[in-house]
Structures are given as C-alpha cells and as structure tokens.
Design a protein around this motif. Structure first.
Motif, PDB file in Angstrom:
ATOM      1  N   GLU A  20       0.901  -1.246  -0.021  1.00  0.00           N
ATOM      2  CA  GLU A  20       0.019   0.000  -0.116  1.00  0.00           C
ATOM      3  C   GLU A  20       0.927   1.235  -0.055  1.00  0.00           C
ATOM      4  O   GLU A  20       1.873   1.151   0.378  1.00  0.00           O
ATOM      5  N   VAL A  21       0.410   2.473  -0.538  1.00  0.00           N
ATOM      6  CA  VAL A  21       1.035   3.698  -0.285  1.00  0.00           C
ATOM      7  C   VAL A  21       1.148   3.905   1.284  1.00  0.00           C
ATOM      8  O   VAL A  21       0.285   4.260   1.510  1.00  0.00           O
ATOM      9  N   PRO A  22       2.338   4.149   1.464  1.00  0.00           N
ATOM     10  CA  PRO A  22       2.654   4.542   3.022  1.00  0.00           C
ATOM     11  C   PRO A  22       2.314   6.177   3.208  1.00  0.00           C
ATOM     12  O   PRO A  22       2.549   6.920   2.288  1.00  0.00           O
ATOM     13  N   VAL A  57      19.449  -2.842   6.475  1.00  0.00           N
ATOM     14  CA  VAL A  57      18.302  -1.950   5.637  1.00  0.00           C
ATOM     15  C   VAL A  57      17.712  -3.158   4.784  1.00  0.00           C
ATOM     16  O   VAL A  57      17.948  -3.786   4.055  1.00  0.00           O
ATOM     17  N   VAL A  58      16.416  -3.049   5.064  1.00  0.00           N
ATOM     18  CA  VAL A  58      15.377  -3.988   4.558  1.00  0.00           C
ATOM     19  C   VAL A  58      15.023  -3.398   3.232  1.00  0.00           C
ATOM     20  O   VAL A  58      14.399  -2.420   3.257  1.00  0.00           O
ATOM     21  N   HIS A  59      15.750  -3.811   2.095  1.00  0.00           N
ATOM     22  CA  HIS A  59      15.550  -3.094   0.808  1.00  0.00           C
ATOM     23  C   HIS A  59      14.796  -3.594  -0.206  1.00  0.00           C
ATOM     24  O   HIS A  59      14.970  -4.725  -0.811  1.00  0.00           O
ATOM     25  N   GLY A  60      13.640  -2.832  -0.573  1.00  0.00           N
ATOM     26  CA  GLY A  60      12.834  -3.321  -1.546  1.00  0.00           C
ATOM     27  C   GLY A  60      12.498  -1.970  -2.546  1.00  0.00           C
ATOM     28  O   GLY A  60      11.262  -2.235  -3.175  1.00  0.00           O
ATOM     29  N   VAL A  61      13.337  -1.318  -2.383  1.00  0.00           N
ATOM     30  CA  VAL A  61      12.874  -0.035  -3.396  1.00  0.00           C
ATOM     31  C   VAL A  61      14.151   0.121  -4.668  1.00  0.00           C
ATOM     32  O   VAL A  61      13.940   0.899  -5.529  1.00  0.00           O
ATOM     33  N   ASP A  62      14.980  -0.844  -4.953  1.00  0.00           N
ATOM     34  CA  ASP A  62      15.845  -1.001  -6.163  1.00  0.00           C
ATOM     35  C   ASP A  62      16.211   0.340  -6.403  1.00  0.00           C
ATOM     36  O   ASP A  62      17.099   0.736  -5.165  1.00  0.00           O
ATOM     37  N   GLN A  63      16.387   0.902  -7.472  1.00  0.00           N
ATOM     38  CA  GLN A  63      17.273   2.019  -7.974  1.00  0.00           C
ATOM     39  C   GLN A  63      16.748   3.389  -7.490  1.00  0.00           C
ATOM     40  O   GLN A  63      17.389   4.332  -7.335  1.00  0.00           O
ATOM     41  N   ALA A  64      15.516   3.267  -6.787  1.00  0.00           N
ATOM     42  CA  ALA A  64      14.823   4.450  -5.993  1.00  0.00           C
ATOM     43  C   ALA A  64      15.625   4.902  -4.959  1.00  0.00           C
ATOM     44  O   ALA A  64      15.644   6.336  -4.896  1.00  0.00           O
ATOM     45  N   THR A 114      11.005   3.375   9.582  1.00  0.00           N
ATOM     46  CA  THR A 114      10.369   3.354   8.352  1.00  0.00           C
ATOM     47  C   THR A 114       9.826   4.641   8.000  1.00  0.00           C
ATOM     48  O   THR A 114       9.755   5.550   8.686  1.00  0.00           O
ATOM     49  N   VAL A 115       9.176   4.598   6.906  1.00  0.00           N
ATOM     50  CA  VAL A 115       8.930   6.007   5.899  1.00  0.00           C
ATOM     51  C   VAL A 115       7.870   6.541   6.537  1.00  0.00           C
ATOM     52  O   VAL A 115       7.444   7.713   6.421  1.00  0.00           O
ATOM     53  N   THR A 119       8.840   4.501  -2.603  1.00  0.00           N
ATOM     54  CA  THR A 119       9.872   5.307  -3.312  1.00  0.00           C
ATOM     55  C   THR A 119       9.579   6.828  -3.437  1.00  0.00           C
ATOM     56  O   THR A 119      10.625   7.410  -3.505  1.00  0.00           O
ATOM     57  N   GLN A 120       8.468   7.300  -3.536  1.00  0.00           N
ATOM     58  CA  GLN A 120       8.104   8.578  -3.445  1.00  0.00           C
ATOM     59  C   GLN A 120       8.421   9.391  -2.354  1.00  0.00           C
ATOM     60  O   GLN A 120       8.629  10.535  -2.285  1.00  0.00           O
TER      61      GLN A 120
END
Length: 739
Positions: free
Chosen positions: A63-65, A703-710, A576-577, A682-683
């Motif tokens: 979902e969008v955070p 770092v729990v990383h799921g945003v790739d190149q973002a 987290t974000v 990402t945003q």
C-alpha cells in the motif's frame, strides 16, 4: 516527534462529512554491508549473509505509505494518511488546471479581466490592491503599505531586553459545564461527542457560542478536515450553509496556513493560498482571502523584497507572503533575540588557555569563536558532538555558568556522557524549569554559555522562547548536522541562521567513524557508496514486497541481530517511512508486538512491557515502555523518567514504538537500527530522510531494501524541499554578514 497525524489531519476521526454544493472534481537473502557504488552503477545486491537467512513469510499487497511531510517524506512531520487519494503533486496539478479553467471561463463571461474585490472598500480594498499590484509588478513592493520600508542598517543596535517568559504551566482545565455545552452542540451537528474536550481546549470558554456562530471554527481543532467541518456546518446551519460563506473562507484560509505549518512553512505565497481555496470550492478566492486579511486572521508580508533598481518601472514582481500571527511574532522575536546576542558584549574570560587545552583542532576553533562572539554556529555529525561538549567543560572550568541541551532524552543522555550529568538537559526541560540551572530574578536562564545540540530540530516557536530566555551578555552556540531532517514544527531555524551568515560558523573536521559513518558521510554529499563492513556493521536485506519486508524486519529484530551482532531486541530500533501502508509503523508494530510482547492490549491496546512512542507535544517523541495502568491513566517509563498519560489522551498521544518514523527518530541513536524501505516507499525517499534514518545506528545498521534503484536516485537527486520562512530575511535586515 513527530506527532501522529491522526490528530493533525483527522484521518482516524469518524464524523459525517459534507461537500459544498459547487465543489470541484478531485481530480530473500541478506547481503553483507555493500550498497551500490553510485546511482549509475546499478549494482545488484551481493550474495546472502547467512546470519540473516530465513524463508520469507506471506506476501501482502503493498500500500502507499504515509509520508513524513505534506511536501515530501522529509518535511516537518508525518502527513495524514493518503490511502487511495491522489499524490500531492497530482492533486496540485489538478487544482491548477481547475483554477485556470475557471479563470478563463470567468474572463469569457465578463468579456475582460477579472475585477477582484469590487465589493470591498476601505482598508480591505486597499490591502487587496496592494497584494495584487506588488505581485504583478505594477507597483514597487512598498507602495501600498502603511509602514515605510526600513532604512538599511550597517549594524543594528542591541535590541531592548525582552520580557522574560515564565516556565510553561499546565493549561487550566475547561469548566465541565463548557464541555457539556460543547458536547450538545457537537451532537446537534452530528459530530462525535468524544471531541468535546478537544474542542473546548482549542476554542476556550466561549466554544459553544463560537461553534454556533461559525461552525467552521471546528477546523481549529487538530484532526478535523474541511469536509468534516462542512458536514457539521450543514447540519447546524441548513440552507444558510454555502461554499462561499465568508466564515467558511476565513476558517479555511487559517486551516491552509496551519496545515502548511505542519510541513514546516511559517508563511505561504499568496498564490498558493488562493490555489488551496479554489481547490476547496471557495467561489472567489481573491475576495475570500481579502476578507481573511481584513478580519485579521491572516497577515501580509513582503519580507522577500530585495534591493533593486531605483527605477520603479524596472521593479520586478515581489512575492507576497501570507502567514499566521503566531509564527510571524515568533520569527520576529527570534530575529531580535539573535541580534541582541550578536550585538551584546559576552562576559570575558581567559579563553586562550582553554583553547590550547582543547582535545581537537575543531574544538579549539569552536572555543576561539565562542570567546569572541555571542552567537556561533557549529556543524558536524555524531562524533563532532564532543566539540561543543568540550566548550561547555572549558567554560565551566573558567568559572562561567555553562550548559548544553539536546532535542531528546536519548540525546541528553549521550551528551551527559561527554559533559557530565550536571551540565546536560533537554531543550524542553530547560524551558520548563524541570532541568538545568533554573532562572534568575529577572526570569532569564541562570547561565553564561548555552550550547544547543540537534539545532536542526528547533522549530521557530521553541527557538523564540529559548532566545527570549537568554540573559544579556550570554553566549549561544547552535550545533547540529545540517544533513538531517529539519524540525517537525514550523520553521527552518538552523538552516536560516546558516544561510543568513548571521554569525561565525565552525565546521567540524571530525568524521563519524566506522562503516556506518563512512556510508552516512557519502549520503550527505549525494553518493551511495559501497562500504566494507567486516564486522557486519552494515547489512542489506533485499525483499520483494511489503509483506516480506515486515516478516524480515521481525526476524532481524527478534533473532538475527541479537544472534549475529549481539544487540538485544530492546536495544534495536526499527525506522520506516510513515505510519500507514503495509510496512508502516502500524503494521510493523503489530507484527513486532505479536513476536516480542504478545498480549490482549488490556490497557487501551497496550500491555506491560510494550515499547511505546509518547508524544507529549508536537515535535517531541519520547520512547519508553509501558509499566501498567490505573485509575489515573497509562503509566510509562520514558528512558528512566516515569510519567502518567491520562486515559482520555492515550489514544492521541501514545502509540507502539518498536517502529518509528525518521522524524520521530531524529536526534536519537540506538546500538542497532533496522531501516525498512518497502517498494511502495519510493516517492517518500529523500536524501535527508535516508541520511537521518541510516545515521541512527551506533554499532549496526540493517537495511530491509525493496526500492531497487529508487534509493540511490533519492540520495543523488532528491534534496529536501525548501520551506517558506521569513527568519533569514529578517536576520539579513538586522545584522551585517559575518566575516
């Protein structure tokens, strides 16, 4: 602290909503601690680290955070939950298109330009003319204002001594009869009666009469949205209720500026306010805005006026700012207080010997600067905190009354390890009188030297109160890391002081050590570099989606970090974000509680042993632990300090705290930190957000990383969005630039 924006924007308040009649359409393995070398490198993650291997759990739809700020993830605090709403950029574009279409339609109907404010006269018409003429460049910025432009000053005389504020006292309780009357009005308008205490607290003893005369005053209560106030007004006023009601427009103008303050702005461009009013279906934003100005709900500023050609025809359009008096008074008081320090003569002492004995060259530079100036700025990371601590120690040895403050209790404790417990306090504790040296007979703080660490976390109102409390002849050192997220409250105090060159600036040459320090230093200059982490100081855990991010986070905190790094779960903090989304603080705290302290939540959703985040005031977050509950409320231990939260305030002030946002974590550090970056974040990522979050770990960072190149893109390209403030301009008008 950030405050929970349930209270700020009303995401969790259930009450009827109403829309005005003419509302516009709204539009799997961990790696060792190596990050991609640069955004261009695009390096894939390294191979799995066995210490963090575990099969992923179930997959949840992302979902969008929530973001940390209405502008972006790194602003003044967490923005309200967005759910399926348009992103802010999309909403702004839609509002602009709608506004342009309506303007063109009105022009065509009138066969010419729009004559805004034709129904106004006197002062209101003059003010509207001033705003429009200055914005279009038809007149110079000072033409329509009653007060003449100030003469340029080479050096301002020392401002008069301020009226010393007394330590804050708890607000007097509203009479039960007032609360009962408010409850009756709320019930009549279809609003939850549970809001009665908050409404009475916000609107005072006249709250029942105020609501009946102007139901949109409900917007003064934190957490109420315009559509909720519209529904309440429709129920009370019936046919009298309309989108063009002057009372509605004035209340919405104030609400827009209050909402902007949550994003860090102390003022807004007049065009932005008009755009916001148009988006809220106000038929004529120009007239509505002028009515708010005439009523005194909004102040007009032109502090952005720069010296330009004398020829009036060559004058460029001048941005006109609109703001609320509370922030205007705070910034003006703060600017005067800073000028008073710069122009006063600090108490003399034998500083040279102290500088010679300083533990580092940067500490010696800071001591030299403080010896000669009443106001000094100091920049540096975590290791650089030793330098202002050395100044405090040296000043105390010279017989001066010296104190250092930090933003949080966590920061105060770390500071006390450098200065000694008798010379360290929190800013809030110093101002309230519960910590620090107390006040003298004139009401000023009884000190000669004050060092404020974590200065980026100072909001303008807190900073103003601090400056008003300093004695004449005192010294103030503002110290902090300019790369971290700014304050959760309105203002950009530290950045404005630096940009105005109002005082000498000492830049620390002491780098943060180790792999985490190297990583964060690179982020600060826009580079996400690979770092060698032989002791697993930095570990990357790639994930595919938010569900796996939650699963991996729980595994890290409960098992992998304690086993492989030796840091127990109670000393590991998750960041987290935002609060919402499938991997926001709410989702993570539910999962972490289930694993680390399961229970029925018998005390308003909490059990003894739960980690919590207590927000006693906007911008202040106190991590702690639940001790229990009784008739008085929920009993907490906030890093050694016992407190009781009344049961009626628990829902709004306390949340579970295994996971925090980066804004809540600013100014604090823990032995181990797990930063969660789900794919739907990402945003929300900006360089200051990443810099702040990654820098909270002392010994270990996962770092729990799921945003790739973002992630590298955010570090390289997304700086913090600027805040609209007046402090820098005010300072430049009061002080000559520092050499």
């Amino acid at each position: 602290m950030s405050t929970d924006r349930r209270d700020a924007d009303g995401a969790d308040i259930a009450m009827p909503t109403g829309t005005p009649p003419t509302a516009p359409e709204a539009a799997p393995s961990a790696t060792d601690g190596r990050l991609p070398e640069s955004p261009a490198a695009g390096s894939p993650p390294a191979q799995a680290d066995p210490a963090h291997e575990e099969e992923a759990g179930g997959v949840d739809e992302a979902e969008v955070p929530d973001t940390e700020d209405g502008d972006s993830a790194g602003g003044a605090g967490e923005e309200a939950e967005q759910g399926d709403e348009l992103s802010e950029a999309q909403a702004e574009l839609a509002a602009q298109r709608e506004l342009r279409a309506r303007i063109e339609k009105r022009k065509a109907e009138k066969g010419g330009s729009i004559e805004s404010g034709t129904k106004l006269s006197g002062a209101a018409a003059d003010l509207l003319a001033a705003v429009r003429a200055v914005e279009t460049g038809d007149k110079p910025g000072t033409s329509f204002f009653a007060t003449p432009a100030p003469e340029p000053r080479q050096a301002a005389p020392a401002p008069e001594a301020p009226v010393r504020p007394q330590p804050p006292r708890p607000a007097a309780a509203v009479a039960p009869g007032v609360v009962a009357a408010v409850r009756a009005v709320l019930s009549e308008g279809g609003a939850p009666e549970a809001l009665a205490d908050r409404v009475a607290e916000s609107l005072g003893e006249q709250a029942p009469e105020t609501l009946r005369q102007n139901p949109w005053q409900l917007l003064a209560v934190p957490g109420i949205r315009p559509e909720q106030a519209d529904g309440f007004a429709r129920a009370l006023l019936g046919a009298e209720c309309g989108p063009g009601d002057e009372r509605r427009a004035t209340a919405l103008t104030g609400w827009l500026l209050e909402r902007a303050a949550l994003r860090g702005h102390t003022a807004l461009l007049s065009d932005e306010v008009r755009r916001g009013l148009a988006e809220l279906a106000v038929p004529d934003p120009d007239v509505a805005l002028q009515s708010a100005i005439e009523d005194g709900a909004v102040l007009v500023f032109q502090d952005g006026l720069e010296e330009g050609p004398a020829d009036e025809e060559a004058e460029r359009p001048v941005p006109v700012l609109l703001g609320l008096d509370r922030f205007a008074l705070a910034e003006e008081s703060l600017a005067d207080g800073l000028a008073r320090l710069v122009n006063s003569a600090p108490k003399d002492a034998e500083w040279e010997s102290a500088a010679t004995a300083a533990p580092s060259p940067s500490a010696a530079d800071l001591i030299h600067a403080a010896a000669a100036h009443g106001l000094v700025a100091h920049t540096g990371g975590e290791a650089a905190r030793a330098e202002p601590a050395a100044l405090v120690t040296a000043a105390a040895a010279l017989g001066l009354r010296a104190y250092a403050t930090a933003h949080s209790e966590n920061g105060r404790r770390r500071l006390a390890e450098l200065t000694g417990p008798g010379a360290a306090a929190t800013v809030a504790g110093l101002l309230s009188g519960s910590e620090g040296p107390g006040r003298d007979e004139d009401g000023a703080l009884a000190l000669d030297v004050l060092v404020v660490l974590d200065a980026p976390q100072l909001d303008v109102e807190t900073a103003a109160m601090l400056l008003e409390s300093l004695p004449d002849g005192g010294r103030l050192v503002l110290s902090g890391d300019p790369g971290v997220l700014p304050s959760a409250g309105a203002g950009h105090v530290f950045a404005d002081v630096l940009a105005a060159r109002a005082c000498p600036v000492v830049v620390s040459r002491t780098p943060d050590p180790g792999p985490i320090g190297e990583l964060v230093s690179g982020i600060g200059i826009g580079e996400l570099n690979r770092v060698d982490a032989p002791g697993r100081e930095v570990v990357i855990v790639p994930v595919r989606d938010a569900g796996e991010a939650v699963h991996r986070t729980v595994q890290l905190v409960a098992d992998s970090v304690p086993r492989a790094i030796g840091v127990p779960a109670e000393q590991t903090q998750v960041i987290t974000v935002g609060h919402g989304g499938s991997a926001g603080t709410r989702a993570l705290n539910i999962a972490l509680k289930e694993r680390l302290n399961p229970g029925p939540g018998r005390f308003g959703g909490f059990d003894p042993g739960d980690r919590i985040a207590y927000t006693p005031a906007p911008g202040r977050t106190l991590p702690g632990t639940v001790l229990g509950a009784d008739a008085e409320g929920l009993r907490l231990d906030c890093e050694g300090r016992r407190t009781v939260v009344p049961k009626e305030r628990v829902a709004s002030l306390v949340r579970h705290g295994w996971a925090l946002t980066a804004h809540q974590a600013a100014g604090m550090r823990w032995p181990a930190v797990v930063v969660v970056l789900p794919g739907d974040a990402t945003q929300a990522l900006t360089r200051p957000w990443v810099y702040t979050a990654f820098g909270r770990g002392e010994r270990h960072l996962s770092v729990v990383h799921g945003v790739d190149q973002a992630l590298p893109e955010a570090v390289a390209e997304r700086s913090e969005r600027p805040r609209t403030t007046r402090l820098g301009t005010l300072l430049r008008g009061l002080l000559p630039a520092a050499e």
